[in-house]
Design a protein around this motif. Structure first.
Motif, mmCIF file in Angstrom:
data_model
loop_
_atom_site.group_PDB
_atom_site.id
_atom_site.type_symbol
_atom_site.label_atom_id
_atom_site.label_comp_id
_atom_site.label_asym_id
_atom_site.label_seq_id
_atom_site.Cartn_x
_atom_site.Cartn_y
_atom_site.Cartn_z
ATOM 1 N N LEU A 50 0.827 -1.209 0.000
ATOM 2 C CA LEU A 50 0.000 0.000 0.000
ATOM 3 C C LEU A 50 0.863 1.263 0.000
ATOM 4 C CD1 LEU A 50 -2.891 1.061 -0.052
ATOM 5 C CD2 LEU A 50 -2.842 1.099 2.442
ATOM 6 N N HIS A 51 2.024 1.226 0.633
ATOM 7 C CA HIS A 51 2.944 2.361 0.621
ATOM 8 C C HIS A 51 3.420 2.629 -0.812
ATOM 9 C CE1 HIS A 51 5.917 5.202 2.105
ATOM 10 N NE2 HIS A 51 6.840 4.561 1.399
ATOM 11 N N HIS A 52 3.761 1.560 -1.536
ATOM 12 C CA HIS A 52 4.184 1.697 -2.934
ATOM 13 C C HIS A 52 3.062 2.289 -3.780
ATOM 14 C CE1 HIS A 52 8.082 -0.547 -3.158
ATOM 15 N NE2 HIS A 52 7.693 -0.831 -1.927
ATOM 16 N N PHE B 96 0.487 4.105 -2.779
ATOM 17 C CA PHE B 96 0.280 5.498 -2.389
ATOM 18 C C PHE B 96 1.315 6.416 -3.036
ATOM 19 C CE2 PHE B 96 1.797 8.848 0.476
ATOM 20 C CZ PHE B 96 0.715 9.702 0.414
ATOM 21 N N ALA B 97 2.591 6.057 -2.927
ATOM 22 C CA ALA B 97 3.658 6.903 -3.483
ATOM 23 C C ALA B 97 3.480 7.092 -4.989
ATOM 24 C CB ALA B 97 5.026 6.302 -3.173
ATOM 25 N N LYS B 98 3.156 6.024 -5.676
ATOM 26 C CA LYS B 98 3.030 6.102 -7.137
ATOM 27 C C LYS B 98 1.754 6.798 -7.583
ATOM 28 C CE LYS B 98 5.885 2.081 -8.071
ATOM 29 N NZ LYS B 98 5.888 0.688 -8.538
ATOM 30 N N GLU B 99 0.604 6.452 -6.967
ATOM 31 C CA GLU B 99 -0.679 7.003 -7.419
ATOM 32 C C GLU B 99 -0.976 8.400 -6.905
ATOM 33 O OE1 GLU B 99 -4.146 4.640 -7.038
ATOM 34 O OE2 GLU B 99 -3.347 3.024 -8.273
ATOM 35 N N LYS B 100 -0.674 8.672 -5.661
ATOM 36 C CA LYS B 100 -1.049 9.964 -5.073
ATOM 37 C C LYS B 100 0.067 11.002 -5.140
ATOM 38 C CE LYS B 100 -5.167 8.661 -4.015
ATOM 39 N NZ LYS B 100 -6.318 9.198 -4.735
ATOM 40 N N LEU B 101 1.322 10.560 -5.020
ATOM 41 C CA LEU B 101 2.433 11.511 -5.028
ATOM 42 C C LEU B 101 3.154 11.572 -6.377
ATOM 43 C CD1 LEU B 101 4.010 10.693 -1.536
ATOM 44 C CD2 LEU B 101 2.329 12.457 -2.102
ATOM 45 N N ASN B 102 2.927 10.569 -7.217
ATOM 46 C CA ASN B 102 3.618 10.443 -8.503
ATOM 47 C C ASN B 102 5.138 10.397 -8.348
ATOM 48 O OD1 ASN B 102 1.316 10.252 -10.027
ATOM 49 N ND2 ASN B 102 1.336 12.381 -10.697
ATOM 50 N N ILE B 103 5.591 9.702 -7.312
ATOM 51 C CA ILE B 103 7.023 9.482 -7.110
ATOM 52 C C ILE B 103 7.224 8.029 -6.688
ATOM 53 C CG2 ILE B 103 7.540 11.878 -6.482
ATOM 54 C CD1 ILE B 103 7.647 11.008 -3.567
ATOM 55 N N PHE B 104 8.464 7.579 -6.701
ATOM 56 C CA PHE B 104 8.777 6.229 -6.249
ATOM 57 C C PHE B 104 9.025 6.242 -4.744
ATOM 58 C CE2 PHE B 104 10.006 6.075 -10.743
ATOM 59 C CZ PHE B 104 9.306 4.944 -11.133
ATOM 60 N N TYR C 89 11.333 4.959 -2.994
ATOM 61 C CA TYR C 89 12.726 5.218 -2.612
ATOM 62 C C TYR C 89 13.030 6.716 -2.605
ATOM 63 C CZ TYR C 89 14.165 6.022 -7.476
ATOM 64 O OH TYR C 89 14.313 6.534 -8.737
ATOM 65 N N GLN C 90 12.291 7.500 -3.391
ATOM 66 C CA GLN C 90 12.494 8.949 -3.382
ATOM 67 C C GLN C 90 12.018 9.556 -2.060
ATOM 68 O OE1 GLN C 90 10.418 9.282 -7.264
ATOM 69 N NE2 GLN C 90 12.078 10.694 -7.813
ATOM 70 N N LEU C 91 10.920 9.031 -1.517
ATOM 71 C CA LEU C 91 10.462 9.471 -0.195
ATOM 72 C C LEU C 91 11.503 9.122 0.858
ATOM 73 C CD1 LEU C 91 6.665 8.565 0.148
ATOM 74 C CD2 LEU C 91 7.713 10.816 0.317
#
Length: 134
Positions: free
Chosen positions: A64-66, A68-76, A78-80
């Protein structure tokens, strides 16, 4: 033929879609993607009314973390992690609060003033509110 015509309920359409959730006391209902990135990147530390933002996240390896990062933040993811590590090691900030499960995320967001996190739509109840990303 029926399988081709029937849409899949994945991503942002079904109950498994990921939503940004906040404590019920948060007055805003919509947020820009850039502001959301700033919050989860630990650069934006207070809500518009001046109250502190409490960021809750699942472990880096959680599916779910993956999502969230991809769908809502548009980042990977590992960038977070890289942004959080920079803040921690430079002494200029702190990492978000880590929760071990979606149930713990739901409880912590519902009971912590100023909290923000993310959950599958199916796990959202009346104790928290959805924050829509524009």
């Amino acid at each position: 033929m029926l399988l081709v015509v029937t849409p899949a309920t994945s991503g942002t359409l079904g109950n498994d879609s990921v939503e940004v959730v906040v404590h019920p006391s948060i007055a805003i209902r919509n947020i820009s993607r850039n502001s959301l990135r700033a919050i989860f990147g630990m650069r934006l530390r207070a809500w518009q009314d001046g109250s502190p933002i409490r960021v809750f996240v699942l472990p880096d390896e959680a599916p779910l973390h993956h999502l969230f990062a991809k769908e809502k933040l548009n980042i990977f993811p590992y960038q977070l992690r890289s942004a959080w590590d920079r803040l921690i090691f430079s002494g200029t900030g702190q990492a978000p609060f880590l929760v071990n499960s979606e149930e713990e995320m739901r409880v912590r967001v519902a009971t912590t003033s100023g909290a923000i996190g993310y959950l599958k739509r199916v796990n959202i109840d009346d104790g928290i509110q959805i924050l829509h990303v524009e």
